[in-house]
Motif scaffolding. Structure first.
Motif, short mmCIF file in Angstrom:
data_model
loop_
_atom_site.label_atom_id
_atom_site.label_comp_id
_atom_site.label_asym_id
_atom_site.label_seq_id
_atom_site.Cartn_x
_atom_site.Cartn_y
_atom_site.Cartn_z
N GLY A 1 0.81 -1.21 0.00
CA GLY A 1 0.00 0.00 0.00
C GLY A 1 0.84 1.26 0.00
O GLY A 1 1.81 1.35 0.75
N HIS A 2 0.47 2.21 -0.86
CA HIS A 2 1.25 3.46 -0.91
C HIS A 2 0.46 4.64 -1.44
O HIS A 2 0.92 5.77 -1.37
N GLU A 3 -0.76 4.41 -1.95
CA GLU A 3 -1.54 5.46 -2.61
C GLU A 3 -2.57 5.99 -1.62
O GLU A 3 -3.75 5.69 -1.71
N ARG B 1 4.10 21.05 -4.64
CA ARG B 1 3.52 21.97 -5.62
C ARG B 1 2.23 21.41 -6.24
O ARG B 1 1.22 22.11 -6.34
N ASP B 2 2.29 20.14 -6.65
CA ASP B 2 1.22 19.59 -7.48
C ASP B 2 0.02 19.07 -6.70
O ASP B 2 -1.12 19.22 -7.14
N PHE B 3 0.24 18.41 -5.56
CA PHE B 3 -0.88 17.83 -4.83
C PHE B 3 -1.89 18.88 -4.38
O PHE B 3 -3.09 18.73 -4.64
N PRO B 4 -1.47 19.96 -3.71
CA PRO B 4 -2.46 20.96 -3.29
C PRO B 4 -3.19 21.60 -4.48
O PRO B 4 -4.40 21.84 -4.41
N MET B 5 -2.46 21.85 -5.57
CA MET B 5 -3.07 22.46 -6.75
C MET B 5 -4.14 21.54 -7.34
O MET B 5 -5.25 21.99 -7.66
N LEU B 6 -3.83 20.25 -7.48
CA LEU B 6 -4.78 19.33 -8.09
C LEU B 6 -5.99 19.08 -7.19
O LEU B 6 -7.12 18.92 -7.68
N ILE B 7 -5.77 19.06 -5.88
CA ILE B 7 -6.91 18.95 -4.96
C ILE B 7 -7.80 20.17 -5.09
O ILE B 7 -9.05 20.06 -5.11
N LEU C 1 -8.22 22.02 -7.75
CA LEU C 1 -8.94 21.89 -9.02
C LEU C 1 -10.07 20.88 -8.90
O LEU C 1 -11.16 21.06 -9.46
N HIS C 2 -9.83 19.82 -8.15
CA HIS C 2 -10.89 18.83 -7.91
C HIS C 2 -12.05 19.46 -7.14
O HIS C 2 -13.23 19.27 -7.51
N LEU C 3 -11.75 20.21 -6.11
CA LEU C 3 -12.81 20.83 -5.30
C LEU C 3 -13.57 21.89 -6.09
O LEU C 3 -14.73 22.19 -5.80
N GLN C 4 -12.95 22.44 -7.13
CA GLN C 4 -13.62 23.40 -8.01
C GLN C 4 -14.48 22.71 -9.06
O GLN C 4 -15.18 23.37 -9.84
N GLY C 5 -14.42 21.36 -9.11
CA GLY C 5 -15.19 20.62 -10.09
C GLY C 5 -14.52 20.47 -11.44
O GLY C 5 -15.17 20.05 -12.41
N ARG C 6 -13.23 20.77 -11.52
CA ARG C 6 -12.52 20.74 -12.80
C ARG C 6 -11.70 19.47 -12.99
O ARG C 6 -11.19 19.23 -14.10
N LEU C 7 -11.56 18.65 -11.96
CA LEU C 7 -10.79 17.41 -12.05
C LEU C 7 -11.58 16.31 -11.35
O LEU C 7 -11.61 16.25 -10.12
N PRO C 8 -12.25 15.43 -12.09
CA PRO C 8 -13.19 14.47 -11.49
C PRO C 8 -12.49 13.24 -10.89
O PRO C 8 -12.66 12.11 -11.36
N LEU C 9 -11.77 13.45 -9.82
CA LEU C 9 -11.04 12.35 -9.19
C LEU C 9 -11.98 11.23 -8.73
O LEU C 9 -11.59 10.06 -8.70
N GLU C 10 -13.20 11.58 -8.37
CA GLU C 10 -14.14 10.58 -7.86
C GLU C 10 -14.46 9.50 -8.91
O GLU C 10 -14.81 8.37 -8.56
N LYS C 11 -14.27 9.82 -10.19
CA LYS C 11 -14.58 8.85 -11.24
C LYS C 11 -13.59 7.69 -11.27
O LYS C 11 -13.86 6.65 -11.89
N VAL D 1 -10.50 9.89 -2.59
CA VAL D 1 -10.07 10.48 -3.86
C VAL D 1 -8.73 11.18 -3.71
O VAL D 1 -7.90 11.13 -4.62
N ALA D 2 -8.49 11.82 -2.59
CA ALA D 2 -7.23 12.53 -2.39
C ALA D 2 -6.04 11.57 -2.47
O ALA D 2 -5.02 11.87 -3.11
N GLY D 3 -6.16 10.40 -1.85
CA GLY D 3 -5.05 9.46 -1.82
C GLY D 3 -4.61 9.00 -3.19
O GLY D 3 -3.43 8.64 -3.38
N LEU D 4 -5.50 9.01 -4.17
CA LEU D 4 -5.15 8.54 -5.51
C LEU D 4 -4.06 9.39 -6.16
O LEU D 4 -3.35 8.92 -7.04
N LEU D 5 -3.94 10.63 -5.72
CA LEU D 5 -2.86 11.48 -6.24
C LEU D 5 -1.49 10.99 -5.77
O LEU D 5 -0.47 11.39 -6.34
N GLY D 6 -1.48 10.13 -4.76
CA GLY D 6 -0.20 9.65 -4.23
C GLY D 6 0.60 8.81 -5.19
O GLY D 6 1.79 8.61 -4.99
N CYS D 7 -0.07 8.28 -6.24
CA CYS D 7 0.69 7.47 -7.20
C CYS D 7 0.07 7.53 -8.59
O CYS D 7 0.40 8.38 -9.38
#
Length: 361
Positions: free
Chosen positions: A62-64, A313-319, A321-331, A156-162
């Protein structure tokens, strides 16, 4: 005092994983204990179980993952107990030759926890990618904790880990996809579909998904593919060229990691185009290409390590964008499971039935 928690361990090469009692030491200097809330089931964990990474069994898999910092050791200032974090396996050192030349996303000496987690027998565990997060709590280097907006759901946040970061980064960071560009993505599992989502986020006008599975191609359209190509039904290179005026795409992301698909990617790009390899090959694989074609086509042949990301740099930015509805991580979340279901999730992943199974703790 050390804590005892439940975690998923691969004790022997090829054997089914088991849930064991894990001993978590108190954090030492530069370390943190994180209460894991969710962890995605990634193909890399299966590689560990099969001995495809190394033979340093037993592995804590486990790592993601995402979770809450519970305790920190001496000298830790960037995170504190109570922080919601995504775990990363690129805790940059700041001192290696990549960091010194201003490219920390290539850091060659990333940090891991100095102490080892163990079984109750005292046997030391090798933590997958220096994390080991199929467990109720884990010990990591504090630099492996990236603080993000706690409004995001852990699953959904954890998926950015990998995997999702690897795909998004392959398109945006490595491939430099921009507004109006064309891109083909070969292999539409979790990483490939993340590359498609990243290309859409970056403003690509033509996004071509290539796979042999119509189900995965349907997923790809959901993430933003404008066209799909089933390579079982004809030459995928010719099909991609037909969709791009006979030229090929500006960027091709190869998310499979096989010689035959890499060759397809090489010939699928336009002149001066870029090939990005993010699929992980096995050690015995080789590829042969005409040297004149390498010269004549120009452009770039790149490998993407972790999406060439910088987690801070990237994790906070992508989260955001997800919270703004522009990156559908839940899918990406196909199913939510428990620790006892990881072995079954490996089989579903091998069968191509899921984008991501996510362990909820």
């Amino acid at each position: 005092m050390p804590q005892q928690v439940r975690g998923v361990v691969s004790l022997k090469k090829g054997d089914p994983v088991s849930v064991e009692t894990i001993v978590i030491p108190d954090p030492g200097p530069g370390e943190a204990v994180v209460a894991v809330q969710a962890c995605g089931v990634c193909h890399t964990d299966l590689h560990y179980r099969e001995g495809g990474i190394n033979d340093e069994f037993p592995f804590l898999l486990g790592h993601e993952a995402a979770g809450i910092v519970e305790a920190v050791g001496e000298g830790v200032t960037d995170v504190a107990p109570g922080d919601f974090v995504i775990l990363n396996w690129r805790a940059v050192c700041g001192n290696c030759r990549a960091c010194r030349r201003g490219e920390p996303w290539y850091c060659f000496t990333t940090h891991n926890a100095a102490q080892k987690m163990t079984l109750t027998s005292g046997q030391e565990l090798s933590a997958a990618l220096g994390i080991g997060a199929f467990v109720e709590k884990t010990l990591v280097h504090a630099g492996q904790c990236t603080k993000v907006n706690p409004a995001a759901k852990p699953e959904v946040a954890g998926l950015l880990g990998c995997g999702v970061m690897a795909g998004i980064g392959a398109a945006i960071n490595t491939g430099k996809v921009g507004r109006g560009d064309s891109i083909a993505v070969i292999g539409c599992g979790g990483v490939g579909n993340a590359a498609i989502a990243g290309a859409r986020l970056a403003g690509a006008s033509t996004i071509i998904a290539v796979d042999i599975d119509d189900t995965k191609l349907a997923w790809a359209k959901d993430f933003g593919a404008t066209h799909t190509v089933n390579s079982r039904h004809g030459d995928p290179v010719e099909q991609v060229r037909e969709l791009t005026g006979g030229f090929g795409t500006d960027v091709v992301v190869e998310a499979v990691g096989r010689p035959e698909t890499y060759r397809q990617a090489f010939f699928m790009r336009d002149l001066a185009g870029t090939v990005v390899l993010v699929g992980v090959p096995t050690p015995q694989m080789t590829v042969e290409l005409p040297l004149l074609e390498i010269f004549g086509r120009g452009g770039a042949l790149k490998s993407s390590w972790y999406g060439d990301c910088l987690p801070s740099r990237d994790f906070p930015m992508l989260i955001d964008l997800h919270l703004q509805g522009r990156l559908p991580l839940e899918k990406f979340v196909t199913e939510k499971i428990g620790l006892d279901d990881v072995e079954k999730a490996f089989h579903r992943m091998e069968g191509g039935e899921v984008l991501r199974s996510v362990v909820i703790l």
